[in-house]
Design an enzyme around this catalytic site. Sequence first.
Site, PDB file in Angstrom:
ATOM      1  N   ASN A   1      -0.812  25.392 -24.468  1.00  0.00           N
ATOM      2  CA  ASN A   1      -2.197  24.969 -25.753  1.00  0.00           C
ATOM      3  C   ASN A   1      -1.696  26.494 -27.119  1.00  0.00           C
ATOM      4  OD1 ASN A   1      -3.841  23.993 -27.146  1.00  0.00           O
ATOM      5  ND2 ASN A   1      -5.072  24.278 -26.016  1.00  0.00           N
TER       6      ASN A   1
ATOM      7  N   ASP B   1      -5.302  24.275 -41.880  1.00  0.00           N
ATOM      8  CA  ASP B   1      -5.056  23.295 -43.090  1.00  0.00           C
ATOM      9  C   ASP B   1      -5.593  24.193 -44.584  1.00  0.00           C
ATOM     10  OD1 ASP B   1      -7.658  22.940 -42.026  1.00  0.00           O
ATOM     11  OD2 ASP B   1      -7.984  20.958 -41.868  1.00  0.00           O
TER      12      ASP B   1
ATOM     13  N   HIS C   1     -10.987   8.762 -39.162  1.00  0.00           N
ATOM     14  CA  HIS C   1     -11.150   9.682 -38.038  1.00  0.00           C
ATOM     15  C   HIS C   1     -12.584   9.970 -37.596  1.00  0.00           C
ATOM     16  CE1 HIS C   1     -11.766  13.858 -37.368  1.00  0.00           C
ATOM     17  NE2 HIS C   1     -10.262  14.321 -36.704  1.00  0.00           N
TER      18      HIS C   1
END
Length: 638
Positions: free
Chosen positions: A251, A387, A411
């Site tokens: 991860n 992002d 979402h």
Amino acid sequence: MRRRPNGEDTLVMAVQPQTTPAPAATPEPAPRHGRLLAQRTLFAGPNPAVPADLYCTTVTGVAVRERTRLVLDGHAAVSTNSYFGRFPASYWQRWTSARSVDLHAVVSGGGLVRVMASDSEGTARTVATQQVRDAHEQPLTLTLALDRFVDGGAFWLELETDVDGLVVDHVEWSVATIRPRRATAVVICTYNRADDCLATLRTLAADRAVAGELAAVYVVDQGTDTVESRPGFADVREALGPALRYVRQPNLGGAGGFTRGIYEAVRNETVERVNLLLMDDDIRLEPDTVVRLRALADRADEPVLVGGQMLNLLHPDRLHVGAESADLSILRAGKPVPDALTDADLTEEQQDLRVDGDYNAWWTCLIPSEVVSAIGYPLPVFFQWDDIEFGLRARAAGFPTVTLPGAGVWHADFSWKNWDDWSRYFSYRNSLITSALHSDFDRRSIAEHLAKQLVDALVSMRYGLAALLIRAVEDFLRGPEVLADGGTETAAQIRKLWGEHPETKNHPASSVPGVAAVDMRRTAPAGAPSMLGLVLVKRILWQLRQRNQGTAAINAADAHWWHVSLFDTAVVTDPSQEGVRLRRFDREVMLRSARQGASVLVRLVREGGGARDRWRAALPELSDRQTWAQLFESEAGR
């Protein structure tokens, strides 16, 4: 923007009898030579959970809405002036050199096909009509000029019948092709959301017209509960065939997962230009969004990032925001740009005025590979603001972001997520990094903003949240070396730090430790104080002198600091509505955290300029492909 009336009789159409027999489904049209498919007009969602009114509305009469086909009985009228039913003409005129768009359909029966258009204020006008009589699977093409939409506006269809019924099949919008299409690689990052990720893959694979056009689908699985462990994964692998590339790695957060997909796609796809289409694992996907994002990116005159909009999963007819910006002076992202719709009911409102975003979140966002070649890879910040930073960096390098109306995915609603979460550390730290890289970095303004958040956390007895803020500022001041491992060790440390504070744990509302049920009577504030500064001083003095009241149960919507701070013990509903948090006043922790916080914020003002310079100097190395290659190799070797 303008309001449009709700359609009538829309909730019972699927169960009303047809008076006009529906012909057999027509085959999908063959690809049109020299044309680029820009969008399909669909009449129902990919699954029954999606409100059909987002696709079209029945104005009068009876209509049966199927995915690609609409059946109207006699004396019926249907409009596609809806979220997914509109063609965003303004965005196509602004970002491409296309001068017209062709509307294609296959029609049977009789009726009137009317193409409508709006302007930036939402005023409608008719731009084309076609009367249909005694048709049998008759192709219909209308050419529409993209010439009056610079400031805003869209196209949509209005369909009417008289005595005869009308069947409309396979409605598509296309533009002229001016260059070879790019290969498109979907990148999905997942961590212990195997069922959600599998559902997204199934939806994508089920739409063969979309999945068949993809060069690759990268699934970067960083979890211990893996997608490949699910029985349905074999079916998805068979459906997607060699396009599916399943990658396992430790991860590294969302930044590491998405970047691994970007890294592999750029390395493995043999064509010069690749569309990198990033999407979250837990979205509910509308596959035509892939068509729409890809088409605008392929036809744009210059490389642009093209983002999909977020619709709320729990309230699927509501748009989160039309386009977003960031105010780096107060470390705030997710701000609606001026005139953008926010928390809008899409059965009532549409975005007609064209708006431009600063970036697009990676719930769904397409990035041309030229952008990566020019500005580098995302930063190894684990997650949160990766992002945003990438979008701002791209814009600064001349690559704007287009958030495209009608290209949406569902979402999880942000309002149902708790701000008080261990991931908030990454939001604090990474927002500081982003501000240092992409603003004038006014340290005093930022310190004042963080001081307000620190006081809010302490007064409302969220000591774990205060600890995260303090650690985030400390790590920002340490400089770029805190990103050396991509966040793996930091994430573990932060989880431990946050978990050391009792109020961070959720409890069942029926069983709160140490609190009797009779003491959990709901209390609500009388209203927001008019003089917040004076009230804050009063609350702090009350707490320090331990003059607070006893125990209270407080709804999530009422958990303001000025109300929570009245009590020694507050049982506060978690915004997820899955349980409650138990907050207890701790004078020692409050004072210790206040001293630590004040000290680190003074350091931010004094030392922040030097930290900013170190972060800016390190940006080329942090975003370099080789940095990520070393991270992937080192994590794989653990």
